[in-house]
Write an enzyme that holds these catalytic residues in place. Structure first.
Site, PDB file in Angstrom:
ATOM      1  CG  HIS A 139      -0.292   0.337   2.515  1.00  0.00           C
ATOM      2  ND1 HIS A 139      -0.096   1.625   2.943  1.00  0.00           N
ATOM      3  CD2 HIS A 139       0.232  -0.459   3.466  1.00  0.00           C
ATOM      4  CE1 HIS A 139       0.514   1.602   4.127  1.00  0.00           C
ATOM      5  NE2 HIS A 139       0.723   0.343   4.460  1.00  0.00           N
ATOM      6  CB  CYS A 140       1.346   4.212  -1.764  1.00  0.00           C
ATOM      7  SG  CYS A 140      -0.123   4.553  -2.715  1.00  0.00           S
ATOM      8  CB  ALA A 141      -0.055   8.192   0.838  1.00  0.00           C
TER       9      ALA A 141
END
Ligand SMILES: OC[C@H]1O[C@H](O[C@H]2O[C@H](CO)[C@@H](O)[C@H](O)[C@H]2O)[C@H](O)[C@@H](O)[C@@H]1O
Length: 477
Positions: A26-28
């Site tokens: 996942h990212c932000a």
């Protein structure tokens, strides 16, 4: 059972179950899947899940936009699905994807910088705060700074540099770690490699230009300069990949019974040597070249044109998830010019997207259900995260998205045209002004105003046009 359990179970089912997940990270704001068989994902059903703001497929990666709560959601999801975040397959999958060299390069940069963003944003906030207390003459009739008149604030200023330096000057450690994480190789080796690029045994990169004598390792037949690569991006990227590929190659040829000893040994030592003998100097030169091109482009007679283009396309770039590559350029500009004229445009674009949502809040003020999405989305934009706004509101109606792009382009022209520089990457929204160099704050405030007012007015105007009316009809409103 957490508040994410149901949504996580639904997502798992609609992406085709655990067996269909090769990698999930996942990212932000988004979950990023590499699926074994993308056709098994039911995109329509995924988009119907409450927590999901939208989906996007980019170069074989299926992205599910969740918003600011993605980290907690991810933990619940991986616990239910029984899958981890990085895997050895990730590198293989990435290689299989049908991308040209440029797309791959940009994709790699985005993957490397995404896990570094939280540290960079904290660093930006810290430098921004030091900027305010250490640079603005706000005391004694505007003649002195807080740091000059107060021992307490002088102490705070000095203490905060401990963290600022760790984040920005020791960045190569973060980069080489992120590469080993991305490539599924041994993360501690990536960290060690990074430390060898910034070790206090070396002459600090910032001390190189004024130094009379550069220390060297003397091997008798050859000398190698002992230079540090503080804040340098490209040397760390090159060294990180050499280490990762060496390790991946060695794993194939060294028998597993002795691999724990020999793989790290034969990967790390050559990687450090090559980093200091070849990659460091070459990477430094390439980095200077890139930052000089960007800086000269933005400060040239055509700077306004580059600015308009960048301001216009930055939000669409965020949709693809490839926008994090701009961090590499920002950091390179910071190390070369002591600041960046690119990042202020990023903050302005994020503000513009938030402002278009503000217009939609006003226009749809009676729509209580939409307000549950739009109000937090606008706040999130003003604090630097735009996906909830773009996927939740602006892209659904389209015209607010366009209005924001126009406002962002105009604001970017003002910012770049007036030579605005930020000390560092900061919180890419309204607090971003803290990161702007003090003598540019006023004009940046003007460009911020443009990024707020133009999208609001334009969104309201466009809502009354055919484009707006059709959008409302399409959404059944
Ligand atoms: O994908 C998440 C967000 O990524 C960018 O913002 C983040 O990085 C910026 C530096 O490049 C930083 O200034 C900002 O505070 C961070 O949130 C992008 O600009 C956002 O639009 C996006 O939502």
């Amino acid at each position: 059972m957490s508040k994410y359990t149901d949504a996580a179970k639904q997502l798992l089912e609609h992406v085709g179950g655990s067996e269909n997940i090769s990698v999930v990270t996942h990212c932000a704001t988004r979950m990023r899947f590499v699926l074994n068989d993308p056709k098994k994902a039911d995109i329509k059903k995924v988009e119907e899940i409450d927590i999901v703001k939208g989906t996007f497929t980019q170069a074989g990666q299926f992205q599910v936009i969740v918003g600011n709560e993605v980290a907690s959601f991810y933990n619940e999801f991986t616990a239910i699905a029984g899958v981890g975040d990085t895997s050895k397959d990730e590198a293989k999958q990435a290689a299989k994807q049908n991308m040209n060299i440029l797309q791959r390069l940009i994709g790699h940069l985005a993957d490397i910088f995404t896990p570094l963003i939280p540290a960079l944003v904290v660093g930006g906030l810290i430098l921004g705060f030091r900027n305010v207390i250490g640079e603005i003459n706000m005391m004694n009739g505007g003649t002195q700074t807080l740091v000059e008149v107060s021992q307490f604030w002088a102490g705070v200023h000095s203490f905060l540099w401990l963290i600022g330096e760790a984040i920005f000057h020791f960045l190569p450690v973060g980069i080489t770690w992120a590469i080993s994480r991305k490539m599924g190789t041994t993360q501690i080796l990536g960290i060690v490699l990074g430390i060898t690029l910034v070790s206090p045994q070396l002459l600090n990169a910032y001390g190189v230009p004024g130094s009379d004598a550069i220390p060297a390792w003397d091997f008798g037949f050859a000398q190698v300069d002992m230079i540090g690569y503080q804040a340098q991006v490209i040397p760390a990227i090159l060294a990180g990949f050499v280490l990762a590929y060496l390790e991946l190659g060695l794993r194939k040829v060294i028998p597993s019974v002795v691999s724990m000893i020999f793989v790290p040994f034969f990967a790390l030592i050559p990687a450090v040597l090559v980093a200091h003998v070849v990659l460091g100097p070459i990477g430094w030169t390439i980095g200077s070249w890139i930052s000089n091109v960007v800086y000269s482009g933005l400060t040239s007679a055509f700077g306004w044109l580059f600015a308009a283009l960048f301001g216009f396309v930055y939000a669409p770039l965020v949709i693809t998830g490839l926008h994090h590559m701009t961090n590499a350029i920002d950091l390179q500009l910071m190390s070369e010019f002591g600041g960046t004229n690119l990042w202020p445009m990023i903050a302005l674009s994020n503000i513009a997207q938030g402002s278009a949502v503000v217009a939609m809040i006003i226009l749809n003020r009676r729509d209580e259900k939409e307000k549950q999405v739009s109000v937090p989305a606008a706040i999130s934009c003003y604090l630097g995260v735009t996906e909830p706004a773009m996927f939740g509101i602006n892209l659904r109606y389209v015209f607010p998205f366009l209005a924001a792009m126009v406002g962002s382009a105009l604001a970017a022209i003002i910012s770049v045209g007036s030579g605005v520089m930020a000390n560092s990457i900061g919180v890419g929204g309204i607090p971003g002004i803290l990161s702007i160099q003090v003598h540019h704050m006023l004009v940046f405030a003007v460009s911020m105003l443009v990024a707020i007012v133009v999208p609001i007015i334009l969104t309201m105007v466009l809502a009354k046009t055919k484009m707006g009316i059709n959008a409302y009809k399409r959404l059944g409103k």
